[in-house]
Design an enzyme around this catalytic site. Structure first.
Site, PDB file in Angstrom:
ATOM      1  N   HIS A 129       0.950  -1.320  -0.074  1.00 43.29           N
ATOM      2  CA  HIS A 129       0.102   0.063   0.185  1.00 43.29           C
ATOM      3  C   HIS A 129       0.893   1.205   0.132  1.00 43.29           C
ATOM      4  O   HIS A 129       2.078   1.301   0.652  1.00 43.29           O
ATOM      5  CB  HIS A 129      -0.968  -0.074   1.230  1.00 43.29           C
ATOM      6  CG  HIS A 129      -1.963   0.831   1.294  1.00 43.29           C
ATOM      7  ND1 HIS A 129      -1.828   2.302   1.686  1.00 43.29           N
ATOM      8  CD2 HIS A 129      -3.307   0.956   1.512  1.00 43.29           C
ATOM      9  CE1 HIS A 129      -2.500   2.939   1.969  1.00 43.29           C
ATOM     10  NE2 HIS A 129      -3.724   2.276   1.682  1.00 43.29           N
ATOM     11  N   ASP A 206       2.979  -4.629   7.598  1.00 39.75           N
ATOM     12  CA  ASP A 206       1.757  -3.952   7.482  1.00 39.75           C
ATOM     13  C   ASP A 206       0.542  -5.014   7.803  1.00 39.75           C
ATOM     14  O   ASP A 206       0.125  -5.470   6.654  1.00 39.75           O
ATOM     15  CB  ASP A 206       1.865  -3.292   6.322  1.00 39.75           C
ATOM     16  CG  ASP A 206       0.321  -2.457   5.790  1.00 39.75           C
ATOM     17  OD1 ASP A 206      -0.525  -2.712   6.798  1.00 39.75           O
ATOM     18  OD2 ASP A 206       0.345  -1.665   4.980  1.00 39.75           O
ATOM     19  N   GLN A 209      -4.801  -5.232   6.739  1.00 37.74           N
ATOM     20  CA  GLN A 209      -5.570  -5.845   5.944  1.00 37.74           C
ATOM     21  C   GLN A 209      -5.693  -7.191   6.534  1.00 37.74           C
ATOM     22  O   GLN A 209      -6.795  -8.045   5.950  1.00 37.74           O
ATOM     23  CB  GLN A 209      -5.142  -5.768   4.352  1.00 37.74           C
ATOM     24  CG  GLN A 209      -6.398  -5.903   3.511  1.00 37.74           C
ATOM     25  CD  GLN A 209      -7.393  -4.726   3.529  1.00 37.74           C
ATOM     26  OE1 GLN A 209      -8.543  -5.321   4.020  1.00 37.74           O
ATOM     27  NE2 GLN A 209      -7.081  -3.699   3.516  1.00 37.74           N
ATOM     28  N   LYS A 232     -10.417  -0.716  10.463  1.00 42.82           N
ATOM     29  CA  LYS A 232     -10.696  -2.036   9.573  1.00 42.82           C
ATOM     30  C   LYS A 232     -11.184  -2.935  10.404  1.00 42.82           C
ATOM     31  O   LYS A 232     -11.173  -4.072   9.853  1.00 42.82           O
ATOM     32  CB  LYS A 232      -9.418  -2.155   8.682  1.00 42.82           C
ATOM     33  CG  LYS A 232      -8.996  -1.013   7.675  1.00 42.82           C
ATOM     34  CD  LYS A 232      -8.145  -1.366   6.602  1.00 42.82           C
ATOM     35  CE  LYS A 232      -7.939  -0.237   5.793  1.00 42.82           C
ATOM     36  NZ  LYS A 232      -6.700  -0.314   4.759  1.00 42.82           N
ATOM     37  N   CYS A 370      -4.768   2.432  -3.538  1.00 40.20           N
ATOM     38  CA  CYS A 370      -3.535   3.054  -2.883  1.00 40.20           C
ATOM     39  C   CYS A 370      -2.410   2.115  -3.203  1.00 40.20           C
ATOM     40  O   CYS A 370      -1.501   2.001  -2.382  1.00 40.20           O
ATOM     41  CB  CYS A 370      -3.669   3.106  -1.511  1.00 40.20           C
ATOM     42  SG  CYS A 370      -4.794   4.504  -1.142  1.00 40.20           S
TER      43      CYS A 370
HETATM   44  C1  LIG Z   1      -5.854   0.550   4.746  1.00 38.22           C
HETATM   45  C2  LIG Z   1      -4.532   0.261   4.647  1.00 38.22           C
HETATM   46  C3  LIG Z   1      -3.443   1.052   5.020  1.00 38.22           C
HETATM   47  C4  LIG Z   1      -3.606   2.287   5.504  1.00 38.22           C
HETATM   48  O1  LIG Z   1      -4.283   2.471   6.734  1.00 38.22           O
HETATM   49  P1  LIG Z   1      -4.734   3.751   7.185  1.00 38.22           P
HETATM   50  O2  LIG Z   1      -5.940   3.451   8.318  1.00 38.22           O
HETATM   51  O3  LIG Z   1      -5.330   4.835   6.066  1.00 38.22           O
HETATM   52  O4  LIG Z   1      -3.608   4.421   7.807  1.00 38.22           O
HETATM   53  C5  LIG Z   1      -2.090   0.601   4.792  1.00 38.22           C
HETATM   54  N1  LIG Z   1      -1.761  -0.724   4.419  1.00 38.22           N
HETATM   55  C6  LIG Z   1      -2.957  -1.491   4.028  1.00 38.22           C
HETATM   56  C7  LIG Z   1      -2.577  -2.902   3.594  1.00 38.22           C
HETATM   57  C8  LIG Z   1      -4.058  -1.049   4.134  1.00 38.22           C
HETATM   58  O5  LIG Z   1      -5.214  -1.943   3.596  1.00 38.22           O
END
Ligand SMILES: *Cc1c(COP(=O)(O)O)cnc(C)c1O
Length: 412
Positions: A129, A206, A209, A232, A370
């Site tokens: 992302h 990260d 997700q 999320k 993104c």
């Molecule tokens: C949504 C997302 C982000 C960004 O998260 P924010 O809440 O906008 O900071 C980063 N990486 C992944 C894989 C995402 O799905």
């Protein structure tokens, strides 16, 4: 096609009743919310927690002798414990509250900008992302370190052979998402972390997700940094978590200066507070953290194993129905995938499909999600992305697929 019955270990109607927004009508049709990878919906239990906070014990934390402040502090620190237990961190001071995944990554990238040198290398996966790309590009500009991209194949799967070749004693950091938001790929992060550690590199995962679908275990993964976003996982926006191993968090400099993050301040010199406060400058999102704790409890009550199994069935049901549409291309791996379907139909712009679906009450995402480098890889402007949560139903999948068929006939 005969609808295959979907099995669930929870009462879906009871769960849906927890989410007031699912009663909304959009353009006259009942909402079908399939944009869960962008943000999840909020159950009444979490909404109540927010209302309760502002109605009953809103106060600034950590510095008050009065009762409300102590109550708020206890609940805030209690939320930290909930997160610690949930992801199996060794200590609650390895849990830093942030404003979200993006903030967490920036804290770590900023920290490494004072550690890394020009000869150092960083490996970044092709599936990231933008929020796990741009902070590192900014950091590399400062340090002169080299960002190397770990490639993926046509199915959106990372090439681990190439990864083994890329790792070398100059590699200091590896950056990878646990689950790709654009394609749904579940990355083999345990193996990626193990290999990185063999050459002495640290790993930031990260988890934005992954956390809506599964529980990451910090001890089992032995990961150095893990980040996630509250919005999320059925929590509010503006709150997230940075997990870091204690030795790493101690060795990184603070990201922001201000109140709460200090031990002593004079005009000559300031000493920083201990973890986790060193990274929580200013008044934090107290209500958000408490509500995130409630959201994690809510999801654990349903059970992440139950959630994953149910979503997997929705995913395979939806995928096979979509695949019977002519001209359909679904991106991403055929298995080892979270409940995300990214697709295009031959000759039709994804935005046009999204617009027609919205007219029919169906919320999906269109665009690059993104993750422009992934779109560039496939040489497409974007995809339509439907992403599922445990409160979606088989009937909603039917409505969605029928709407896609209708959009196709209108647009071709
Ligand atoms: C949504 C997302 C982000 C960004 O998260 P924010 O809440 O906008 O900071 C980063 N990486 C992944 C894989 C995402 O799905």
């Amino acid at each position: 096609m005969e609808p295959v019955p979907i099995h669930m270990k929870f009462d879906i109607e009871k769960i849906r009743a927890d989410f007031p927004i699912l009663n909304r009508k959009i353009n006259g049709a009942p909402l079908v919310y399939l944009d869960n990878a962008a943000t999840s919906q909020t159950p009444q239990q979490v909404i109540d927690t927010i209302v309760e906070y502002y109605s009953e014990y809103n106060a600034n934390i950590h510095r008050g002798v009065h009762s409300l402040s102590q109550e708020a502090t206890e609940r805030y620190e209690g939320a930290r414990k909930i997160i610690q237990n949930h992801i199996n961190a060794l200590s609650d001071h390895e849990i830093i509250f942030t404003s979200g995944t993006t903030h967490g990554i920036n804290i770590v990238a900023n920290g490494f900008s004072s550690i890394l040198k020009a000869e150092d290398e960083i490996i970044i996966s092709a599936l990231e992302h933008h929020s796990n790309i741009v902070p590192w590009q900014m950091m590399c500009e400062q340090t002169g370190s080299r960002l190397r991209v770990l490639p993926m194949n046509d199915s959106g799967v990372l090439n681990l052979d190439e990864y083994r070749d890329m790792l070398n004693p100059k590699t200091r950091l590896v950056l990878v998402d646990h689950v790709s938001n654009a394609l749904g790929t579940i990355n083999p992060i345990k193996e990626i972390i193990e290999l990185a550690h063999q050459t002495g590199a640290a790993v930031l995962v990260d988890g934005a997700q992954a956390c809506p679908h599964l529980v990451p275990d910090m001890q089992d993964l032995d990961v150095d940094f893990y980040v996630l976003s509250g919005h999320k996982v059925c929590g509010p926006t503006g709150i997230g978590v940075l997990y870091g191993k204690e030795k790493w968090l101690n060795s990184l400099p603070p990201y922001q200066g201000g109140g709460e993050m200090i031990s002593e301040v004079t005009f000559e010199k300031t000493t920083y507070a201990d973890l986790p406060h060193k990274f929580e400058a200013g008044t934090p999102n107290v209500c958000g953290a408490i509500a995130l704790g409630r959201a994690i409890d809510y999801m654990n009550d349903i059970g992440f194993d139950n959630i994953f199994q149910y979503e997997e069935q929705l995913l395979s049901y939806a995928s096979s129905k979509l695949n019977s549409i002519e001209g359909m291309r679904i991106y991403g791996p055929p298995s080892n995938k979270a409940a995300v379907i990214s697709f295009n139909i031959d000759g039709i712009h994804p935005y046009d499909i999204g617009t027609i679906l919205d007219k029919l009450g169906i919320a999906v995402r269109t665009g690059h999600h993104c993750a422009q480098p992934i779109m560039d890889y496939y040489n497409i402007p974007g995809t339509v992305r439907a992403s599922f949560a445990f409160y979606n139903t088989q009937e909603e999948v039917d409505r969605f697929v029928n709407a896609v068929i209708r959009a196709k006939s209108m647009l071709s």
